[in-house]
Design a protein around this motif. Structure first.
Motif, PDB file in Angstrom:
ATOM      1  N   THR A  15     -23.241 -28.257  23.004  1.00 42.81           N
ATOM      2  CA  THR A  15     -23.337 -28.780  24.329  1.00 42.81           C
ATOM      3  C   THR A  15     -22.054 -28.977  24.987  1.00 42.81           C
ATOM      4  N   LEU A  16     -21.162 -29.650  24.142  1.00 43.77           N
ATOM      5  CA  LEU A  16     -19.690 -29.594  24.723  1.00 43.77           C
ATOM      6  C   LEU A  16     -19.163 -28.197  25.062  1.00 43.77           C
ATOM      7  N   CYS A  17     -19.375 -27.436  24.120  1.00 45.56           N
ATOM      8  CA  CYS A  17     -18.894 -26.028  24.333  1.00 45.56           C
ATOM      9  C   CYS A  17     -19.295 -25.362  25.547  1.00 45.56           C
ATOM     10  N   VAL A  18     -20.763 -25.548  25.875  1.00 44.92           N
ATOM     11  CA  VAL A  18     -21.402 -24.950  26.904  1.00 44.92           C
ATOM     12  C   VAL A  18     -20.835 -25.496  28.189  1.00 44.92           C
ATOM     13  N   VAL A  19     -20.535 -26.944  28.221  1.00 41.96           N
ATOM     14  CA  VAL A  19     -20.289 -27.688  29.376  1.00 41.96           C
ATOM     15  C   VAL A  19     -18.638 -27.271  29.499  1.00 41.96           C
ATOM     16  N   ALA A  20     -17.847 -27.128  28.825  1.00 43.00           N
ATOM     17  CA  ALA A  20     -16.584 -26.709  28.777  1.00 43.00           C
ATOM     18  C   ALA A  20     -16.322 -25.240  29.157  1.00 43.00           C
ATOM     19  N   CYS A  21     -17.150 -24.314  28.669  1.00 45.05           N
ATOM     20  CA  CYS A  21     -16.974 -23.031  29.169  1.00 45.05           C
ATOM     21  C   CYS A  21     -17.703 -22.662  30.388  1.00 45.05           C
ATOM     22  N   ASN A  22     -18.396 -23.540  30.839  1.00 48.74           N
ATOM     23  CA  ASN A  22     -18.949 -23.275  32.379  1.00 48.74           C
ATOM     24  C   ASN A  22     -18.232 -23.884  33.668  1.00 48.74           C
ATOM     25  N   LYS A  23     -17.189 -24.713  33.074  1.00 55.21           N
ATOM     26  CA  LYS A  23     -16.340 -25.238  34.117  1.00 55.21           C
ATOM     27  C   LYS A  23     -15.703 -24.354  34.718  1.00 55.21           C
ATOM     28  N   THR A  24     -15.620 -24.394  36.257  1.00 55.51           N
ATOM     29  CA  THR A  24     -15.030 -23.111  36.964  1.00 55.51           C
ATOM     30  C   THR A  24     -13.685 -23.773  37.590  1.00 55.51           C
ATOM     31  N   SER A  25     -12.708 -22.940  37.588  1.00 53.37           N
ATOM     32  CA  SER A  25     -11.374 -23.398  38.107  1.00 53.37           C
ATOM     33  C   SER A  25     -11.532 -23.104  39.551  1.00 53.37           C
ATOM     34  N   ALA A  26     -10.798 -24.187  40.341  1.00 51.54           N
ATOM     35  CA  ALA A  26     -10.409 -24.093  41.647  1.00 51.54           C
ATOM     36  C   ALA A  26      -9.443 -23.135  42.006  1.00 51.54           C
ATOM     37  N   ILE A  27      -8.744 -22.524  41.014  1.00 54.47           N
ATOM     38  CA  ILE A  27      -7.578 -21.611  41.085  1.00 54.47           C
ATOM     39  C   ILE A  27      -7.921 -20.073  41.169  1.00 54.47           C
ATOM     40  N   MET A  28      -7.687 -19.378  42.235  1.00 52.40           N
ATOM     41  CA  MET A  28      -7.813 -17.899  42.094  1.00 52.40           C
ATOM     42  C   MET A  28      -6.567 -17.072  42.481  1.00 52.40           C
ATOM     43  N   SER A  29      -6.111 -16.147  41.410  1.00 52.32           N
ATOM     44  CA  SER A  29      -4.947 -15.606  41.884  1.00 52.32           C
ATOM     45  C   SER A  29      -5.313 -14.298  42.291  1.00 52.32           C
ATOM     46  N   LEU A  30      -4.671 -13.906  43.337  1.00 48.84           N
ATOM     47  CA  LEU A  30      -5.156 -12.760  44.155  1.00 48.84           C
ATOM     48  C   LEU A  30      -3.788 -11.714  44.350  1.00 48.84           C
TER      49      LEU A  30
END
Length: 132
Positions: A15-30
């Motif tokens: 469960t902890l892994c799934v939660v951590a893995c699904n966290k999206t970052s607000a940062i996008m490098s372009l």
């Protein structure tokens, strides 16, 4: 009893892994092209040059403001911006702007665009800059 404890621990870990893995970052490098395109498409974009004031005077992207990431008051200054409006960050090569992006993300900014390769990449692609 050991099997039940082991099962509970395993499920908790998954469960902890799934939660951590699904966290999206607000940062996008372009890259420069995508950064410019996104910047031009964004109403109320906040364009921030995180280099030193001296570097900013030499050249900058049009309409950028300067908040030097290495300034001790950077977090205080950047907190004046609207956290819910997109922020576009750049520096010379992309290292300081990603550092700044991480600070903004911790402060709760929701959409942060980082210019990969910084103003060097911008200029290499023949994009417009200004100078004082």
């Amino acid at each position: 009893m050991k099997t039940l404890s082991l099962t509970i621990i395993t499920l908790a870990t998954i469960t902890l892994c799934v939660v951590a893995c699904n966290k999206t970052s607000a940062i996008m490098s372009l890259n420069a092209e995508n950064f410019e395109e996104k910047l031009n498409q964004t109403d109320a974009a906040q364009l921030i040059d995180v280099r030193t004031p001296e570097e900013f005077k030499e050249s900058r992207l049009p309409d950028a403001v300067n908040f030097a990431v290495n300034d001790e008051n950077f977090a205080q200054k950047i907190s004046q911006l609207d956290k819910n409006q997109p922020v576009f960050l750049y520096c010379r090569s992309g290292k300081r702007s990603i550092k700044a992006a991480q600070i903004l993300e911790k402060l709760g900014f929701t959409t942060i665009y980082n210019l990969e390769g910084g103003i060097l990449e911008w200029k290499e692609k023949g994009k417009t800059t200004e100078a004082n």
